[in-house]
Motif scaffolding. Structure first.
Motif, short mmCIF file in Angstrom:
data_model
loop_
_atom_site.label_atom_id
_atom_site.label_comp_id
_atom_site.label_asym_id
_atom_site.label_seq_id
_atom_site.Cartn_x
_atom_site.Cartn_y
_atom_site.Cartn_z
N ASN A 124 -6.01 4.41 11.98
CA ASN A 124 -5.54 3.99 10.96
C ASN A 124 -6.37 3.58 10.08
OD1 ASN A 124 -3.09 3.20 9.01
ND2 ASN A 124 -1.79 3.15 11.25
N GLU A 150 3.23 -5.20 10.89
CA GLU A 150 2.71 -5.48 12.05
C GLU A 150 2.23 -6.75 13.01
OE1 GLU A 150 2.44 -2.52 13.60
OE2 GLU A 150 3.24 -1.63 12.02
N MET A 171 -6.85 -6.13 13.84
CA MET A 171 -6.12 -5.03 12.72
C MET A 171 -6.35 -3.56 13.55
SD MET A 171 -3.44 -5.93 11.74
CE MET A 171 -3.06 -4.63 11.34
N ASP A 172 -7.33 -3.63 13.85
CA ASP A 172 -7.81 -2.29 14.28
C ASP A 172 -7.24 -2.55 16.45
OD1 ASP A 172 -9.75 -2.34 12.78
OD2 ASP A 172 -11.85 -2.73 13.79
N THR A 177 -8.51 1.83 15.74
CA THR A 177 -8.95 2.23 14.24
C THR A 177 -8.97 3.95 13.63
OG1 THR A 177 -10.82 4.08 15.92
CG2 THR A 177 -10.81 0.93 15.12
N CYS A 195 0.83 -3.78 5.55
CA CYS A 195 0.64 -3.34 7.62
C CYS A 195 0.47 -5.09 7.92
CB CYS A 195 -1.12 -2.99 7.82
SG CYS A 195 0.36 -0.84 7.37
N SER A 243 -4.77 6.64 1.99
CA SER A 243 -3.58 7.01 2.38
C SER A 243 -3.08 7.81 2.68
CB SER A 243 -2.08 5.54 2.90
OG SER A 243 -1.31 6.03 3.51
N MET A 278 -3.08 -1.33 15.82
CA MET A 278 -2.38 -0.27 14.91
C MET A 278 -4.26 1.06 15.20
SD MET A 278 -1.62 -1.58 10.88
CE MET A 278 -1.12 0.41 11.07
N ASN A 308 -5.00 3.16 7.05
CA ASN A 308 -4.19 1.36 6.58
C ASN A 308 -3.67 -0.01 7.13
OD1 ASN A 308 -2.85 3.18 4.33
ND2 ASN A 308 -0.99 3.93 5.45
N ARG A 309 -4.97 -0.14 7.83
CA ARG A 309 -4.59 -0.92 8.78
C ARG A 309 -5.04 -2.41 7.95
NH1 ARG A 309 -9.46 1.90 9.90
NH2 ARG A 309 -10.52 0.89 10.64
N TYR A 310 -5.93 -2.47 7.07
CA TYR A 310 -6.71 -3.59 6.87
C TYR A 310 -5.41 -3.49 5.34
CZ TYR A 310 -10.53 -2.58 9.67
OH TYR A 310 -11.26 -2.71 10.83
#
Length: 430
Positions: free
Chosen positions: A333, A345, A325-326, A331, A341, A401, A329, A335-337
């Motif tokens: 962001n 995504e 996810m890094d 690092t 998302c 967030s 989206m 919300n990436r985990y």
């Protein structure tokens, strides 16, 4: 920071309530009313949906005329003294026996641009809904439904003031909705208590939990009215909006998941989903629904439940490595985990080819709130191909967030119960 004040609210008159129960007159927020519920609600000519649903065959002005007529006829009355309104909801969730209580208050909040980080959104919105609400606001010049905001008061001092003022002298209304939630409203007119709440709210920020479209609509309307009046130095009514505010630490605050049901996607994109998912996820398959739920209740973080209806397979997918996810989206962001998302995504875009525009389109994705049995709905409706079963987004992630001025995907949270409409109305011209 957050400026809160009391106001002279309008509500159904005590005279009208001699002949009708309050429950006949109120309704859920406009955007969650199903066609079946609409038919039931509009049967009563005095139900608030005749205004809140907005446009009909005669346009938005018809709703405005209904409101004017009700006030003229005495069906809706104005409170004589500026007040805040204590709003309690007592409820159960699904089949649980324990009853929870959530208490907040209804007041006016000064509108702030999101960039000021005083009032902040937490989800993405769909602009077409904001435009509908803007047309209704222009026609009625009223806040018909409350925006639902949450604030952080770890001391609990505001909650304590609200509890003390739940008295028989302050009592206004009570009703039970069709989901068994008991809604109670008290009027708080004591100036000393109001000032204490205002002072305690002043250093705080507010997160919009529900009603992003209505808030954005109010910002647009304020700009229109200020331009029309030559941008006066003094405050104008459109500078404020009606909100229900609840402490994020209130024990009755509950956020449920919103599940995703996929349909209308070419079959070759959804078949073999679990094999495709192995590129990024640890995959677990189950013999039946019972085995699936037994595992899913205590599944690891970053796990999403999947029911492939086209292949009649139950399973879960758990992200192998957060660094995936890094890369997807970035690092920066925060919300990436979070699960929504990862779903939007990585799964929907990357594995199923459902891009951002398709995700907003009901031709491809339906959203179902966590109070309903998503699997039962999927089995009853032939159109669904794959169902993604979600867990609730933790409140800590919502706060994180917002503090970073980033928005989660649409419908990442579902705060339950909803704040109902028809309890209190605020006229901007008043």
């Amino acid at each position: 920071m957050a400026v809160v004040k009391s106001f002279n609210g309008f509500h159904y008159s005590l005279e009208l309530l001699k002949n009708k129960s309050f429950g006949q007159l109120v309704a859920p927020p406009y955007d969650i009313i199903s066609e079946r519920d609409k038919k039931r609600l509009i049967e009563d000519p005095d139900n608030i949906v005749h205004i809140t649903l907005g446009k009909n065959e005669k346009g938005y002005n018809e709703a405005a005329q209904v409101l004017k007529n009700w006030i003229k006829q005495g069906k809706i009355q104005r409170d004589p003294s500026p007040s805040l309104y204590i709003y309690e909801q007592e409820y159960t969730i699904n089949s649980q026996k324990e009853r929870k209580k959530r208490t907040g208050f209804v007041g006016l909040v000064r509108l702030e641009e999101f960039g000021k980080k005083i009032i902040m959104p937490h989800e993405k919105t769909m602009p077409k809904y904001s435009l509908d609400r803007l047309e209704l606001l222009r026609a009625t010049n009223s806040n018909l439904e409350q925006i639902f905001g949450i604030y952080n008061d770890s001391t609990g001092r505001i909650d304590a003031i609200l509890e003390v003022n739940k008295t028989s002298d302050n009592f206004l209304f009570q009703f039970e909705d069709w989901q068994g939630t008991v809604h109670t409203i008290w009027k708080l007119s004591d100036q000393n208590a109001i000032n204490q709440i205002r002072l305690l709210m002043n250093p705080r920020t507010i997160i919009i939990a529900d009603g992003h479209h209505r808030y954005e609509t109010s910002l647009m309307y304020r700009q229109e009215m200020r331009e029309k009046l030559g941008d006066p130095m003094e405050p104008i009514p459109a500078d404020y909006v009606m909100m229900t505010l609840i402490n994020i630490k209130n024990p009755g605050l509950l956020a449920l998941p919103t599940h995703r049901l996929i349909h209308g996607v070419p079959e070759n994109q959804v078949k073999g989903f679990f094999n495709k998912a192995k590129k990024y996820f640890e995959v677990n398959l189950f013999a039946n629904e019972k085995e699936f739920y037994e595992y899913f209740q205590n599944a690891p973080l970053m796990t999403i439940g999947v029911y492939s209806k086209v292949e009649e397979i139950w399973g879960t997918v758990t992200l192998k490595n957060p660094e995936i996810m890094d890369q997807v989206m970035g690092t920066e962001n925060v919300n990436r985990y979070i699960d929504t998302c990862i779903l939007h995504e990585l799964i929907m875009k990357e594995l199923l080819g459902i891009d951002e525009e398709m995700q907003k389109n009901k031709d491809y994705v339906d959203y179902l709130r966590g109070t309903k049995d998503v699997v039962q709905v999927a089995k009853e409706e032939n159109k669904y191909q794959v169902v993604f079963i979600m867990k609730p987004t933790p409140m800590d992630d919502v706060e994180k967030s917002v503090l970073h001025s980033q928005r989660m995907p649409q419908k990442s949270t579902y705060f339950y119960p909803k704040v109902w409409s028809g309890l209190i109305i605020r006229l901007l011209e008043d």
